[in-house]
Design a protein around this motif. Structure first.
Motif, PDB file in Angstrom:
ATOM      1  N   PRO A   1      11.716  21.851  42.070  1.00 42.96           N
ATOM      2  CA  PRO A   1      10.282  21.584  42.207  1.00 42.96           C
ATOM      3  C   PRO A   1       9.831  20.303  41.528  1.00 42.96           C
ATOM      4  N   ALA A   2      10.513  19.877  40.490  1.00 43.61           N
ATOM      5  CA  ALA A   2      10.132  18.651  39.790  1.00 43.61           C
ATOM      6  C   ALA A   2      10.563  17.389  40.541  1.00 43.61           C
ATOM      7  N   ASN A   3      11.471  17.553  41.477  1.00 42.52           N
ATOM      8  CA  ASN A   3      11.982  16.382  42.195  1.00 42.52           C
ATOM      9  C   ASN A   3      12.248  16.730  43.657  1.00 42.52           C
TER      10      ASN A   3
ATOM     11  N   SER B   1      14.616  23.349  52.166  1.00 42.11           N
ATOM     12  CA  SER B   1      15.181  23.854  50.915  1.00 42.11           C
ATOM     13  C   SER B   1      15.187  22.803  49.810  1.00 42.11           C
ATOM     14  N   GLY B   2      15.170  21.509  50.167  1.00 43.25           N
ATOM     15  CA  GLY B   2      15.137  20.459  49.159  1.00 43.25           C
ATOM     16  C   GLY B   2      13.760  20.181  48.602  1.00 43.25           C
ATOM     17  N   GLY B   3      12.720  20.756  49.211  1.00 37.64           N
ATOM     18  CA  GLY B   3      11.357  20.590  48.723  1.00 37.64           C
ATOM     19  C   GLY B   3      10.604  19.457  49.390  1.00 37.64           C
ATOM     20  N   VAL B   4       9.311  19.709  49.694  1.00 40.40           N
ATOM     21  CA  VAL B   4       8.428  18.724  50.316  1.00 40.40           C
ATOM     22  C   VAL B   4       7.117  18.717  49.535  1.00 40.40           C
ATOM     23  N   LYS B   5       6.645  17.516  49.171  1.00 33.03           N
ATOM     24  CA  LYS B   5       5.436  17.423  48.348  1.00 33.03           C
ATOM     25  C   LYS B   5       4.666  16.141  48.674  1.00 33.03           C
ATOM     26  N   ASN B   6       3.351  16.253  48.618  1.00 29.25           N
ATOM     27  CA  ASN B   6       2.457  15.107  48.778  1.00 29.25           C
ATOM     28  C   ASN B   6       2.590  14.472  50.171  1.00 29.25           C
TER      29      ASN B   6
ATOM     30  N   GLY C   1      12.230  26.219  51.126  1.00 33.33           N
ATOM     31  CA  GLY C   1      12.016  25.712  49.780  1.00 33.33           C
ATOM     32  C   GLY C   1      10.532  25.549  49.528  1.00 33.33           C
ATOM     33  N   LEU C   2      10.189  24.907  48.431  1.00 31.62           N
ATOM     34  CA  LEU C   2       8.790  24.720  48.062  1.00 31.62           C
ATOM     35  C   LEU C   2       8.174  23.563  48.849  1.00 31.62           C
TER      36      LEU C   2
END
Length: 337
Positions: A145-147, A173-178, A203-204
């Motif tokens: 979640p931090a990266n 699964s690797g995370g998506v943000k912004n 993932g998040l």
């Protein structure tokens, strides 16, 4: 591009791309020209063997870049690629401006902009009609979640015709943000705002916003699901399984100023019973559609949301909390239009 398979050497299980870059920086492809992939012979050959064990090496992509930095693509047209128009993987600082990307709606796997593990991306002024995702963000790998592996993406002032819409997933699964999308027009796409994953690839995904969106004749205008590619018969069919580190987790999503007309469906939000969609806000959304909204395993806030179906209730709920709009309990089997 040549339609002759022998002009594209095989590397591993795929044929080499027409334009390929790896471990490069400060790249620009620009101009007013057209790259014609001459994809019809490739599509015909693929359809002939689809569903058999003899599919051969994967068709070549038109533009493929991996582990590149400071990439700019602007002004040109891509037409009828054998496979995807443009894939950018493990790359960052990407600017994509005023591209036209065109292929028939039934052309197989012709994603226009396929961004996998990409960071710091700006996409503006593009016109896309193709046979798969118009724009897709995805990432496999460990969820930190931090990266997150996909982050800081802006998409604005684009027109999307036929195709599978503006997608996140199915691999998240690797995370998506912004991610921010604004001033987008959809006309005739299969999906509009689309997020999809399942227990083996989720993932998040957080801090996602859509604003000033118009959709006409879109089958699935707003569709967020933790069941892809297969949905259960209904939201009561699933029970929480054992621990899984790749459960889809959708949160902090804002969808604002959306007009939907001539649509079969309207809003489908379908989380998991053990991992519901949380902190999702819809504001000033107007939908004229065949079927009303379906919200399962979700916590959401609706403000100035008006869903006008031809038949049935405007909103059906199952294990869901929706502030700002009343609904009726969902009963029976799931059936999208």
């Amino acid at each position: 591009m040549s339609p002759n398979a022998d002009d594209f050497p095989v590397a591993g299980n795929r044929r080499e791309s027409f334009i390929r870059a790896e471990y490069l920086h400060d790249i620009r492809i620009s101009g007013e020209g057209t790259i014609d992939g001459q994809g019809e012979p490739w599509w015909t050959a693929y359809r002939a063997v689809k569903g058999t064990s003899d599919t051969g090496p994967r068709r070549p992509q038109m533009i493929y870049m991996e582990k590149c930095e400071r990439v700019q693509l602007d002004g040109f047209t891509t037409l009828n690629p054998p496979n995807t128009h443009c894939s950018l993987r493990q790359s960052k600082d990407i600017t994509i401006d005023h591209l036209k990307m065109i292929a028939p709606g039934d052309s197989p796997n012709t994603d226009a902009l396929n961004l996998s593990i990409a960071q710091n991306v700006i996409i503006t002024g593009c016109e896309i009609s193709t046979g798969d995702d118009n724009i897709v963000l995805l990432c496999s790998g460990t969820n930190d979640p931090a990266n997150p592996k996909v982050k800081n993406v802006t998409i604005r002032d684009c027109k999307l015709g036929f195709g599978h819409g503006l997608s996140i997933g199915s691999y998240t699964s690797g995370g998506v943000k912004n991610v921010r999308a604004e001033n987008i027009k959809f006309d005739g796409t299969t999906s509009g705002i689309r997020m999809k994953a399942w227990r083996d690839r989720g993932g998040l995904v957080k801090n996602i916003s859509y604003k000033n969106i118009t959709m006409k004749n879109v089958k699935y205008p707003i569709y967020i699901t933790s069941y892809y590619p297969q949905t259960p018969k209904g939201p009561g069919e699933d029970t929480p399984p054992g621990s899984n580190s790749q459960i889809p987790d959708w949160k902090d999503i804002a969808i604002e100023d959306v007009t939907i007309t001539d649509s079969l469906n309207s809003i489908i939000l379908w989380g998991l019973p053990d991992k519901p969609i949380t902190n999702l806000t819809l504001k000033n959304v107007k939908a004229s559609c065949e079927q009303g909204a379906l919200v399962f395993h979700t916590q959401a806030t609706f403000s100035e949301v008006v869903v006008t179906p031809k038949t049935g209730p405007a909103l059906q709920l199952f294990n869901a909390k929706v502030a700002g709009m009343s609904g009726v309990p969902f009963a029976g089997n799931f059936k999208a239009k």
